[in-house]
Design an enzyme around this catalytic site. Structure first.
Site, mmCIF file in Angstrom:
data_model
loop_
_atom_site.group_PDB
_atom_site.id
_atom_site.type_symbol
_atom_site.label_atom_id
_atom_site.label_comp_id
_atom_site.label_asym_id
_atom_site.label_seq_id
_atom_site.Cartn_x
_atom_site.Cartn_y
_atom_site.Cartn_z
ATOM 1 N N CYS A 54 30.050 27.719 -7.116
ATOM 2 C CA CYS A 54 31.163 28.458 -7.728
ATOM 3 C C CYS A 54 31.998 29.193 -6.692
ATOM 4 O O CYS A 54 33.161 29.526 -6.945
ATOM 5 C CB CYS A 54 30.626 29.458 -8.748
ATOM 6 S SG CYS A 54 29.606 28.727 -10.045
ATOM 7 N N VAL A 91 16.523 10.771 -3.518
ATOM 8 C CA VAL A 91 15.647 10.016 -4.413
ATOM 9 C C VAL A 91 16.457 8.879 -5.023
ATOM 10 O O VAL A 91 17.532 9.096 -5.592
ATOM 11 C CB VAL A 91 15.046 10.917 -5.501
ATOM 12 C CG1 VAL A 91 14.270 10.087 -6.526
ATOM 13 C CG2 VAL A 91 14.138 11.964 -4.869
ATOM 14 N N ASP A 296 23.115 21.218 -14.102
ATOM 15 C CA ASP A 296 24.308 20.492 -14.547
ATOM 16 C C ASP A 296 24.010 19.084 -15.049
ATOM 17 O O ASP A 296 24.906 18.415 -15.553
ATOM 18 C CB ASP A 296 25.320 20.405 -13.402
ATOM 19 C CG ASP A 296 25.910 21.752 -13.036
ATOM 20 O OD1 ASP A 296 25.600 22.740 -13.717
ATOM 21 O OD2 ASP A 296 26.677 21.821 -12.052
ATOM 22 N N TRP A 447 40.523 52.395 -28.957
ATOM 23 C CA TRP A 447 40.036 51.147 -29.557
ATOM 24 C C TRP A 447 40.110 50.063 -28.486
ATOM 25 O O TRP A 447 41.199 49.688 -28.050
ATOM 26 C CB TRP A 447 40.876 50.745 -30.779
ATOM 27 C CG TRP A 447 40.508 51.515 -32.017
ATOM 28 C CD1 TRP A 447 41.059 52.668 -32.459
ATOM 29 C CD2 TRP A 447 39.490 51.152 -32.943
ATOM 30 N NE1 TRP A 447 40.459 53.070 -33.617
ATOM 31 C CE2 TRP A 447 39.479 52.152 -33.942
ATOM 32 C CE3 TRP A 447 38.581 50.098 -33.040
ATOM 33 C CZ2 TRP A 447 38.599 52.134 -35.018
ATOM 34 C CZ3 TRP A 447 37.709 50.070 -34.109
ATOM 35 C CH2 TRP A 447 37.711 51.082 -35.092
#
Length: 465
Positions: A54, A91, A296, A447
């Site tokens: 990221c 692999v 992922d 608020w």
């Protein structure tokens, strides 16, 4: 080829993938069981382990000074903790029946088999490369790994041109566009959608569009790249759509990623409709007692829609690894699912979302109401107050919160966490209005903007009943 297996009292855990999910799993398993009980072998085909993908756009853009700043734990540090991490080793085959994997040394080409008692698949995702002429030309880059980021920086250093085209306007596309602007490039973003950030509804994406243009980025929406044009040297010189050509000295592909599950598919492991591995709540691959998967390369349960989704995020990958490691090590943990929370930015514009978009709710068969409000990040009279836009979706009749999107300046993005908690708790918008949130003029109006949206949603739900 040789079998590498020393038969002793220890179990062997094999981990495929040396980044967030894989090494979190290995590290947690090591905490659960010592080297005398559990041998851990991990394979990573790249040059780096346990790094922040990221952070790559911020490294490319210069906000992060050094590549190694993104590395959380080096291979040497993992090895010091009793994990046999084999770098530059890919692999190439999983033999489920035989309980073994075949690995190839990337540099020498040498291959060998390694047996396992327990297997963790954390192969990640790969950037989508469009199937079109020139997509693999020098100067065209996907950005998913530190190796990819280094290749892009090397490419930027090798060309004297200052024109960049970013294909796609999702998180990676938008972040890379900003990074290239920060490096002094003339940036064009070619986007198939009607607005950037398809993880938002188009009306909220429009706010991002304006901010990108204010930053000096040229946005081309509703346009699909059909080919990459190359010069006499074979290097990229432009990208073409059906209607136009856009000169480019470098091209960055930001059109998303797909689960890297070719190995799993070849081994006959279960995949979902998005191509990701399917697991149970313990992150065990369905139907396989001794195989786990995370990060992922898996699909996760969306707690709002009840459907499986592919959401490639480092937050999920690290949690998956913790769960897997606990279970592999003899403990117990679960990963119940996600609500789809994400946050990003373009310059000082913060972009956040959680839960369902309108089209997600429609696809799930839900009936809903939407509200959009403008409020401020602080009390209106307090210096530095800035406007933010909050969009909220609530289920018709029940008032259950379904999703929230926020676009604004400083202080906007992390407000989405309040909505993420409310979604996870299954709260209604009416219940949200009573939340006891922190207030002082430097931080919020009386608020909070999320609660202003909740109040408006309550009124709309009542009016529709």
């Amino acid at each position: 080829m040789s079998m590498s297996r020393t038969r002793d009292a220890r179990e062997r855990l094999v981990v495929i993938g040396g980044d967030a999910a894989g090494m979190s799993a290995a590290s947690q398993a090591r905490r659960e069981k010592g080297p005398d009980e559990l041998e851990i072998v991990a394979f990573e085909r790249g040059h780096f382990s346990s790094y922040s993908a990221c952070g790559i756009p911020y490294w490319v853009g210069g906000d992060v000074a050094e590549r190694d700043d993104l590395v959380a734990r080096t291979p040497e540090e993992h090895r010091a903790r009793g994990i046999d991490l084999r770098m530059r080793t890919e692999v190439t085959e999983i033999d489920v029946a035989g309980g073994r994997v075949r690995a190839r040394d990337v540099d020498s080409g040498a291959e060998s088999w390694t047996s396992y008692d327990k297997l963790v698949i954390a192969t990640g995702a790969r950037p989508i490369r469009p199937d079109m002429p020139g997509a693999d030309a020098p100067g065209v880059h996907g950005v998913q790994t530190l190796d990819d980021g280094q290749a892009l920086l090397d490419s930027l250093a090798a060309t004297t041109g200052r024109r960049a085209v970013v294909v796609g306007a999702g998180y990676i596309g938008v972040e890379m566009a900003e990074a290239l602007i920060n490096r002094g490039y003339e940036v064009t973003v070619v986007n198939r959608g009607s607005e950037p950030m398809a993880t938002l509804d188009p009306d909220m994406g429009r706010l991002v569009h304006r901010a990108m243009e204010d930053l000096g980025i040229t946005m081309v929406n509703d346009a699909a790249v059909t080919k990459v044009l190359t010069g006499d040297d074979g290097r990229v010189r432009a990208v073409a759509t059906e209607d136009a050509e856009y000169p480019a000295d470098v091209v960055v592909l930001g059109i998303g990623v797909r689960p890297e599950t070719a190995l799993a598919r070849a081994a006959g492991l279960p995949l979902g409709k998005h191509g990701g591995l399917l697991t149970d709540l313990a992150m065990r691959v369905r139907g396989h007692e001794n195989i786990w998967a995370g990060g992922d390369c898996v699909e996760v349960l969306d707690l709002i829609s009840g459907q499986e989704r592919h959401i490639p995020l480092g937050t999920h990958a690290n949690k998956h690894g913790q769960v897997i490691g606990a279970n592999v090590g003899g403990g117990y943990a679960t990963f119940p699912g996600v609500v789809g929370t994400a946050v990003s930015k373009v310059c000082d514009l913060e972009i956040a979302r959680t839960g369902l978009r309108e089209k997600d709710a429609l696809r799930a068969g839900l009936r809903f109401e939407t509200v959009v409000v403008e409020s401020t990040s602080r009390a209106g009279y307090y210096p530095g107050a800035s406007v933010m836009t909050v969009k909220m979706l609530a289920e018709r009749r029940t008032g259950r919160l379904l999703g929230v999107q926020i676009v604004g300046r400083e202080g906007a993005g992390k407000r989405v966490d309040v909505a993420a908690v409310a979604l996870t708790a299954g709260m209604t918008v009416e219940a949200m209005t009573a939340l006891d949130l922190g207030y002082a003029p430097p931080f919020s109006p009386v608020w909070d903007p999320v609660l202003v949206a909740a109040r408006k949603a309550v009124a709309k739900v009542r009016a529709s009943s």
